[in-house]
Design a protein around this motif. Structure first.
Motif, mmCIF file in Angstrom:
data_model
loop_
_atom_site.group_PDB
_atom_site.id
_atom_site.type_symbol
_atom_site.label_atom_id
_atom_site.label_comp_id
_atom_site.label_asym_id
_atom_site.label_seq_id
_atom_site.Cartn_x
_atom_site.Cartn_y
_atom_site.Cartn_z
ATOM 1 N N LYS A 177 0.608 -15.031 10.925
ATOM 2 C CA LYS A 177 -0.197 -15.920 10.094
ATOM 3 C C LYS A 177 -1.686 -15.767 10.375
ATOM 4 N N GLU A 178 -2.054 -15.511 11.634
ATOM 5 C CA GLU A 178 -3.464 -15.434 12.006
ATOM 6 C C GLU A 178 -4.061 -14.044 11.811
ATOM 7 N N ALA A 179 -3.250 -13.073 11.425
ATOM 8 C CA ALA A 179 -3.743 -11.700 11.271
ATOM 9 C C ALA A 179 -4.402 -11.514 9.905
ATOM 10 N N ASP A 180 -5.125 -10.410 9.775
ATOM 11 C CA ASP A 180 -5.710 -10.027 8.489
ATOM 12 C C ASP A 180 -4.838 -8.973 7.805
ATOM 13 N N THR A 181 -4.641 -7.860 8.485
ATOM 14 C CA THR A 181 -3.796 -6.790 7.973
ATOM 15 C C THR A 181 -2.988 -6.191 9.124
ATOM 16 N N PHE A 182 -1.983 -5.405 8.763
ATOM 17 C CA PHE A 182 -1.162 -4.684 9.733
ATOM 18 C C PHE A 182 -1.180 -3.199 9.385
ATOM 19 N N ASP A 183 -1.184 -2.358 10.415
ATOM 20 C CA ASP A 183 -1.064 -0.915 10.207
ATOM 21 C C ASP A 183 0.412 -0.565 10.059
ATOM 22 N N VAL A 184 0.726 0.265 9.081
ATOM 23 C CA VAL A 184 2.121 0.642 8.863
ATOM 24 C C VAL A 184 2.227 2.142 8.632
ATOM 25 N N THR A 185 3.249 2.747 9.199
ATOM 26 C CA THR A 185 3.554 4.159 8.960
ATOM 27 C C THR A 185 5.008 4.268 8.526
ATOM 28 N N TYR A 186 5.218 4.881 7.373
ATOM 29 C CA TYR A 186 6.568 5.073 6.843
ATOM 30 C C TYR A 186 7.008 6.514 7.053
ATOM 31 N N GLY A 187 8.302 6.699 7.255
ATOM 32 C CA GLY A 187 8.911 8.019 7.219
ATOM 33 C C GLY A 187 9.803 8.085 5.997
ATOM 34 N N ILE A 188 9.453 8.939 5.040
ATOM 35 C CA ILE A 188 10.177 9.011 3.767
ATOM 36 C C ILE A 188 10.826 10.390 3.643
ATOM 37 N N GLU A 189 12.131 10.392 3.400
ATOM 38 C CA GLU A 189 12.882 11.650 3.249
ATOM 39 C C GLU A 189 12.493 12.270 1.902
ATOM 40 N N PRO A 190 11.900 13.474 1.919
ATOM 41 C CA PRO A 190 11.319 14.028 0.699
ATOM 42 C C PRO A 190 12.291 14.214 -0.460
ATOM 43 N N GLU A 191 13.498 14.724 -0.189
ATOM 44 C CA GLU A 191 14.426 15.031 -1.288
ATOM 45 C C GLU A 191 14.909 13.783 -1.996
ATOM 46 N N SER A 192 15.337 12.785 -1.233
ATOM 47 C CA SER A 192 15.892 11.572 -1.831
ATOM 48 C C SER A 192 14.826 10.538 -2.170
ATOM 49 N N GLY A 193 13.692 10.611 -1.480
ATOM 50 C CA GLY A 193 12.664 9.591 -1.659
ATOM 51 C C GLY A 193 12.955 8.311 -0.896
ATOM 52 N N GLU A 194 13.995 8.326 -0.049
ATOM 53 C CA GLU A 194 14.387 7.126 0.695
ATOM 54 C C GLU A 194 13.472 6.899 1.893
ATOM 55 N N VAL A 195 13.066 5.664 2.094
ATOM 56 C CA VAL A 195 12.333 5.333 3.307
ATOM 57 C C VAL A 195 13.338 5.245 4.454
ATOM 58 N N ARG A 196 13.091 6.002 5.505
ATOM 59 C CA ARG A 196 14.015 6.044 6.635
ATOM 60 C C ARG A 196 13.475 5.279 7.839
ATOM 61 N N SER A 197 12.162 5.045 7.867
ATOM 62 C CA SER A 197 11.597 4.304 8.990
ATOM 63 C C SER A 197 10.293 3.641 8.569
ATOM 64 N N ALA A 198 9.971 2.568 9.270
ATOM 65 C CA ALA A 198 8.695 1.885 9.078
ATOM 66 C C ALA A 198 8.254 1.344 10.428
ATOM 67 N N GLU A 199 7.055 1.713 10.840
ATOM 68 C CA GLU A 199 6.486 1.210 12.088
ATOM 69 C C GLU A 199 5.302 0.315 11.725
ATOM 70 N N ILE A 200 5.415 -0.961 12.076
ATOM 71 C CA ILE A 200 4.392 -1.946 11.710
ATOM 72 C C ILE A 200 3.729 -2.443 12.983
ATOM 73 N N VAL A 201 2.406 -2.324 13.041
ATOM 74 C CA VAL A 201 1.652 -2.676 14.242
ATOM 75 C C VAL A 201 0.585 -3.699 13.883
ATOM 76 N N GLY A 202 0.501 -4.766 14.672
ATOM 77 C CA GLY A 202 -0.537 -5.751 14.416
ATOM 78 C C GLY A 202 -0.341 -7.017 15.218
ATOM 79 N N GLU A 203 -1.093 -8.033 14.863
ATOM 80 C CA GLU A 203 -1.126 -9.290 15.596
ATOM 81 C C GLU A 203 -0.041 -10.237 15.065
ATOM 82 N N PHE A 204 1.202 -9.943 15.427
ATOM 83 C CA PHE A 204 2.301 -10.800 14.994
ATOM 84 C C PHE A 204 2.171 -12.191 15.616
ATOM 85 N N TYR A 205 1.743 -12.253 16.861
ATOM 86 C CA TYR A 205 1.426 -13.507 17.528
ATOM 87 C C TYR A 205 -0.084 -13.530 17.777
ATOM 88 N N GLU A 206 -0.706 -14.674 17.613
ATOM 89 C CA GLU A 206 -2.151 -14.767 17.748
ATOM 90 C C GLU A 206 -2.608 -14.223 19.108
#
Length: 229
Positions: A177-206
């Motif tokens: 709630k107290e954060a502004d934005t979060f950094d995210v990196t996705y891993g997307i399988e090229p052939e299917s277009g499916e997202v296989r991973s997401a890494e979200i980094v940020g201030e989840f707790y103040e």
């Protein structure tokens, strides 16, 4: 003759090695985002492995959640195991979540109704609701750019990095709630277009930066989640 043959093969070998680096041949970010959102929302069911690092001392929260989810607008569901800190103590529970209802088994064979918010945790069924779940996180990611290819187990994925609005993260994780934005990196399988991973980094707790890593697999698997007897 052998030397000439090896020299002739060199350009082909260089091209093959260069082709593994990713980036230049990646799908445009807006297209990758659109397709990944669509693939998730139409998956039917899939396997999820969620892990976190950096949970602040003295705070309740989830460190791991592993199980299967049913993607549905009317009846999203999850069944699996969740580990974390509950009321200050490390604990592991079995959980069934169907729409807004959740049941847990904690040191018993029986499942009992539970309100996840009282445990400082989100309802995992909501991760699988089109329009507000993981698919919507992808859709709401800003400033997405293509990175390199990366191997995740047996799958080679194209990475994309961007920014997630805090409101998007708070809606799903009930944190940030107290954060502004979060950094995210996705891993997307090229052939299917499916997202296989997401890494979200940020201030989840103040005042505390955390990382949540979500790994997705087995798109379209047969999963049935019923209310506990």
């Amino acid at each position: 003759m052998r030397r000439r043959a090896l020299l002739a093969l060199a350009p082909a070998l260089l091209l093959a090695v260069g082709g593994c680096s990713g980036g230049s041949d990646a799908a445009p970010p807006d297209e990758a985002k659109r397709i990944a959102t669509q693939r998730f929302d139409q998956a039917g069911a899939l396997h999820i492995d969620l892990r976190s690092s950096g949970l602040p001392k003295g705070r309740d929260g989830v460190s791991k959640a592993v199980g299967d989810g049913v993607v549905s607008a009317d009846r999203p569901a999850f069944t699996g195991e969740i580990s974390g800190v509950i009321q200050g103590n490390p604990a592991g529970i079995s959980l069934i979540a169907i729409d807004e209802q959740t049941w847990m088994s904690f040191f018993t064979k029986d499942y009992n109704p539970v309100e996840m918010s009282t445990l400082g945790a989100p309802n995992p069924a909501e991760f699988f609701r089109p329009g507000t779940g993981i698919g919507q996180l992808i859709s709401e990611t800003d400033a997405l750019t293509a990175g390199e290819e990366s191997r995740e187990g047996k799958v080679v994925v194209q990475t994309y990095s961007g920014k997630l609005p805090a409101a998007s993260v708070e809606r799903l994780f009930l944190l940030g709630k107290e954060a502004d934005t979060f950094d995210v990196t996705y891993g997307i399988e090229p052939e299917s277009g499916e997202v296989r991973s997401a890494e979200i980094v940020g201030e989840f707790y103040e005042g505390h930066t955390m990382t949540f890593t979500v790994t997705l697999s087995d798109y379209g698997k047969n999963v049935t989640v019923d209310e506990p007897a």
